[in-house]
Write a protein that holds these residues in place. Structure first.
Motif, PDB file in Angstrom:
ATOM      1  N   PRO A  40       0.702  -1.150   0.134  1.00  0.00           N
ATOM      2  CA  PRO A  40       0.089   0.171   0.227  1.00  0.00           C
ATOM      3  C   PRO A  40       1.002   1.227  -0.142  1.00  0.00           C
ATOM      4  O   PRO A  40       1.758   1.356   0.382  1.00  0.00           O
ATOM      5  N   GLY A  74      -2.488  -6.930   7.421  1.00  0.00           N
ATOM      6  CA  GLY A  74      -3.672  -5.810   6.747  1.00  0.00           C
ATOM      7  C   GLY A  74      -5.024  -4.747   7.998  1.00  0.00           C
ATOM      8  O   GLY A  74      -6.204  -5.080   7.240  1.00  0.00           O
ATOM      9  N   PHE A  75      -3.690  -4.193   7.989  1.00  0.00           N
ATOM     10  CA  PHE A  75      -4.458  -3.169   8.441  1.00  0.00           C
ATOM     11  C   PHE A  75      -4.445  -2.105   7.694  1.00  0.00           C
ATOM     12  O   PHE A  75      -4.688  -0.983   7.867  1.00  0.00           O
ATOM     13  N   SER A  76      -4.341  -2.532   6.524  1.00  0.00           N
ATOM     14  CA  SER A  76      -4.534  -1.788   5.575  1.00  0.00           C
ATOM     15  C   SER A  76      -5.720  -1.757   4.384  1.00  0.00           C
ATOM     16  O   SER A  76      -5.807  -2.884   4.056  1.00  0.00           O
ATOM     17  N   LYS A  77      -6.665  -0.570   4.628  1.00  0.00           N
ATOM     18  CA  LYS A  77      -7.575  -1.404   3.546  1.00  0.00           C
ATOM     19  C   LYS A  77      -7.298  -0.813   1.835  1.00  0.00           C
ATOM     20  O   LYS A  77      -7.861  -1.829   1.267  1.00  0.00           O
ATOM     21  N   GLN A  78      -5.958  -0.441   1.687  1.00  0.00           N
ATOM     22  CA  GLN A  78      -5.324  -0.853   0.096  1.00  0.00           C
ATOM     23  C   GLN A  78      -4.975  -2.314  -0.173  1.00  0.00           C
ATOM     24  O   GLN A  78      -5.224  -2.894  -1.083  1.00  0.00           O
ATOM     25  N   PRO A  80      -6.185  -5.363   1.781  1.00  0.00           N
ATOM     26  CA  PRO A  80      -6.468  -6.395   2.969  1.00  0.00           C
ATOM     27  C   PRO A  80      -5.880  -7.653   3.445  1.00  0.00           C
ATOM     28  O   PRO A  80      -5.761  -8.345   4.989  1.00  0.00           O
ATOM     29  N   ARG A  81      -5.301  -8.610   2.674  1.00  0.00           N
ATOM     30  CA  ARG A  81      -4.621  -9.617   1.764  1.00  0.00           C
ATOM     31  C   ARG A  81      -3.064  -9.349   2.595  1.00  0.00           C
ATOM     32  O   ARG A  81      -2.790 -10.704   3.005  1.00  0.00           O
TER      33      ARG A  81
END
Length: 99
Positions: A40, A74-78, A80-81
Motif C-alpha cells: 500500500p 491487513g491493517f490497510s484497506k489497500q 487487506p490480504r
C-alpha cells in the motif's frame, strides 16, 4: 577408451552455477517487483523499503520499514490480504523454466 579432462568438468560446473545464479536473481527481481506493487502507498516509505540482498543460499527480499508488519497483517484497506500472500501467488519463475 573413454577419457575426459577434469578441467572441462570444472568449467561446466562453473557455467551451471552462473546459470543458476542468473535464474535465482531473475526470480528474486520478479518477487521484489511484485512485493513493491502489492505494498500500500500513502507516503511511499514502505514501498521504497523493499530490498534484494545476496545471501549464501541465493537472495533475500526484505523490508525493514517499522510498520511493515502492520501492513502485512491487513491493517490497510489497500492491502487487506497483506503483501506476502499476493506476492507469492503472483511470482513467476523465469520463462526458461516454465516449459
Amino acid at each position: 577408451m573413454l577419457s575426459f579432462k577434469a578441467t572441462d568438468v570444472a568449467k561446466t560446473m562453473r557455467s551451471l552455477k552462473r546459470g543458476q545464479d542468473a535464474l535465482l536473481s531473475e526470480f528474486a527481481d520478479d518477487v521484489l517487483k511484485k512485493a513493491k506493487a502489492n505494498t500500500p502507498i500513502l507516503t511511499g516509505k514502505a514501498r521504497r523499503g523493499w530490498r534484494k540482498r545476496r545471501s549464501r543460499q541465493g537472495f533475500n527480499i526484505d523490508n525493514r520499514t517499522p510498520y511493515i508488519e502492520r501492513l502485512e497483517n491487513g491493517f490497510s484497506k489497500q492491502a487487506p490480504r497483506g503483501i506476502i500472500k499476493p506476492t507469492v501467488a503472483q511470482a513467476r519463475l523465469p520463462r526458461r523454466l516454465n516449459r
